[in-house]
Design a protein around this motif. Structure first.
Motif, PDB file in Angstrom:
ATOM      1  N   ARG A  60       0.821  -1.269   0.144  1.00 56.58           N
ATOM      2  CA  ARG A  60      -0.060   0.044   0.007  1.00 56.58           C
ATOM      3  C   ARG A  60       0.919   1.197  -0.067  1.00 56.58           C
ATOM      4  NH1 ARG A  60      -3.262  -2.914   3.564  1.00 56.58           N
ATOM      5  NH2 ARG A  60      -2.070  -1.968   5.174  1.00 56.58           N
ATOM      6  N   ARG A  61       1.932   1.200   0.817  1.00 60.33           N
ATOM      7  CA  ARG A  61       2.753   2.441   1.206  1.00 60.33           C
ATOM      8  C   ARG A  61       3.641   2.676  -0.154  1.00 60.33           C
ATOM      9  NH1 ARG A  61       4.579   3.004   7.011  1.00 60.33           N
ATOM     10  NH2 ARG A  61       5.422   5.038   6.294  1.00 60.33           N
ATOM     11  N   LEU A  62       4.260   1.812  -0.790  1.00 60.44           N
ATOM     12  CA  LEU A  62       5.351   2.077  -1.673  1.00 60.44           C
ATOM     13  C   LEU A  62       5.248   0.817  -2.859  1.00 60.44           C
ATOM     14  CD1 LEU A  62       7.803   3.295  -2.406  1.00 60.44           C
ATOM     15  CD2 LEU A  62       9.287   1.453  -1.220  1.00 60.44           C
ATOM     16  N   LEU A  63       4.999  -0.162  -2.754  1.00 63.55           N
ATOM     17  CA  LEU A  63       5.183  -0.989  -3.881  1.00 63.55           C
ATOM     18  C   LEU A  63       4.099  -0.981  -4.994  1.00 63.55           C
ATOM     19  CD1 LEU A  63       6.182  -4.274  -1.905  1.00 63.55           C
ATOM     20  CD2 LEU A  63       7.556  -2.616  -2.918  1.00 63.55           C
ATOM     21  N   ALA A  64       3.018  -0.433  -4.577  1.00 66.15           N
ATOM     22  CA  ALA A  64       2.332  -0.023  -5.545  1.00 66.15           C
ATOM     23  C   ALA A  64       1.630   1.128  -5.837  1.00 66.15           C
ATOM     24  CB  ALA A  64       0.879  -1.218  -5.493  1.00 66.15           C
ATOM     25  N   ASN A  65       1.078   1.825  -6.976  1.00 63.76           N
ATOM     26  CA  ASN A  65       0.501   3.072  -6.648  1.00 63.76           C
ATOM     27  C   ASN A  65      -1.181   2.687  -6.801  1.00 63.76           C
ATOM     28  OD1 ASN A  65      -0.870   5.166  -7.173  1.00 63.76           O
ATOM     29  ND2 ASN A  65       0.708   6.176  -8.593  1.00 63.76           N
ATOM     30  N   VAL A  67      -3.682   4.207  -7.157  1.00 63.84           N
ATOM     31  CA  VAL A  67      -4.480   4.802  -7.893  1.00 63.84           C
ATOM     32  C   VAL A  67      -4.401   4.326  -9.097  1.00 63.84           C
ATOM     33  CG1 VAL A  67      -4.425   7.237  -9.327  1.00 63.84           C
ATOM     34  CG2 VAL A  67      -3.794   7.125  -6.958  1.00 63.84           C
TER      35      VAL A  67
END
Lengths: 76, 221
Positions: A60-65, A67
């Protein structure tokens, strides 16, 4: 332990790379490919006992965007 | 007017931006290193430059958006301070959640480096008040990931609330509704893909970018 994070574009998000690959496959004579979507596979080497929820948080915080992308976490 | 330009590893338009800001505002900006969690007090503007922060690894702007300095940038924006993100800076602002949407690979997959015609959609912001509404200006772009995308609801809201600042006059990179630059809802954060810092002096052959910085000066003096 290892975990695998698969990041993929959300349905409906245009994927220009996928389209280019689709056209290249057609150029090679592969027929019947109706769609190509390009994602990422991220493999994590983790300390034993790391909860998968922590990996979810990494997603959630970095590996995927989130949006434009979905992600899935699985132990590897 | 006091300004700061953030420098990430891989930024490459930071010096151009500092030169443009000094030229137009008369004051030399301070460089803000990405790893510093605090920025000098009293900055009017924090600008995020173009480039390839962290090699565009993972996603353009993704790693820079999590840098310690970005908390200070978010605090500055939260206080109503001005934040400008150009090109990679725009990508960083969307990744940091300071602007909506995302910047994806150009629809044609090519890196695009050329002058583009831009429509000034709103002049109701510190960044765009130096232009005339509906005016067409020319500003260069140089990007691989400038294809602005957001869900339909977000795009409608951006348009209805006048948050679209610049629109490409013609098709450039596949951006939804040809959006080239957007404001946040408070109108104190602007992100845009074109490079106004590359057209600020006679030697550039074009002065259309200069009025963006001049507009800021007229607000902040």
């Amino acid at each position: 332990m290892k975990a695998r994070v698969t990041v993929s574009l959300k349905p409906g998000v245009l994927d220009p790379q996928g389209r280019a690959i689709l056209h290249a496959l057609e150029g090679l004579g592969f027929s019947g490919v109706t769609d190509v979507r390009v994602g990422k596979l991220i493999e994590l080497e983790l300390a034993e006992g790391t909860p998968l929820e922590t990996v979810e948080e990494m997603g959630r915080r970095l590996l995927a965007n989130t949006v434009i992308e979905n992600f899935r976490v699985e132990p590897a | 007017m006091k300004s700061g330009v953030v420098v990430f590893p891989g930024s490459n338009c930071d010096r151009d931006l500092m030169v443009a800001l000094e030229l137009v505002t008369g004051t030399r900006p301070v460089a803000l290193w990405h790893a510093e969690a605090e920025v000098p007090a009293g900055l009017d503007l924090i600008a995020l430059p173009g480039g390839f922060s962290h090699g565009d690894y993972l996603r353009s702007g993704a790693i820079a958006a999590r840098a310690p300095v970005m908390r200070a940038v978010a605090d500055h924006a939260g206080r109503g301070g001005l934040v400008l993100g150009i090109c990679n800076g725009f990508q960083v602002l969307t990744e940091a959640g300071l602007l909506p949407g995302a910047l994806m690979r150009n629809a044609g997959l090519d890196f695009i480096c050329r002058d583009v015609a831009l429509e000034v959609v709103t002049t109701d912001s510190a960044f765009t008040r130096g232009y005339r509404p509906g005016e067409t200006i020319t500003v260069p772009v140089a990007h691989h990931d400038g294809n602005f995308q957001a869900d339909a609801e977000t795009l409608d809201r951006l348009e209805q609330q006048g948050q679209v600042a610049f629109r490409y006059a013609g098709e450039v990179n596949g951006s939804a509704r040809r959006i080239a630059g957007i404001l946040n809802d408070r109108r104190n954060v602007l992100g845009l893909m074109p490079h106004p810092e590359r057209c600020v002096e006679e030697a550039h052959g074009n002065l259309d970018g200069r009025r963006l910085f001049a507009g800021l000066v007229s607000v902040l003096a």
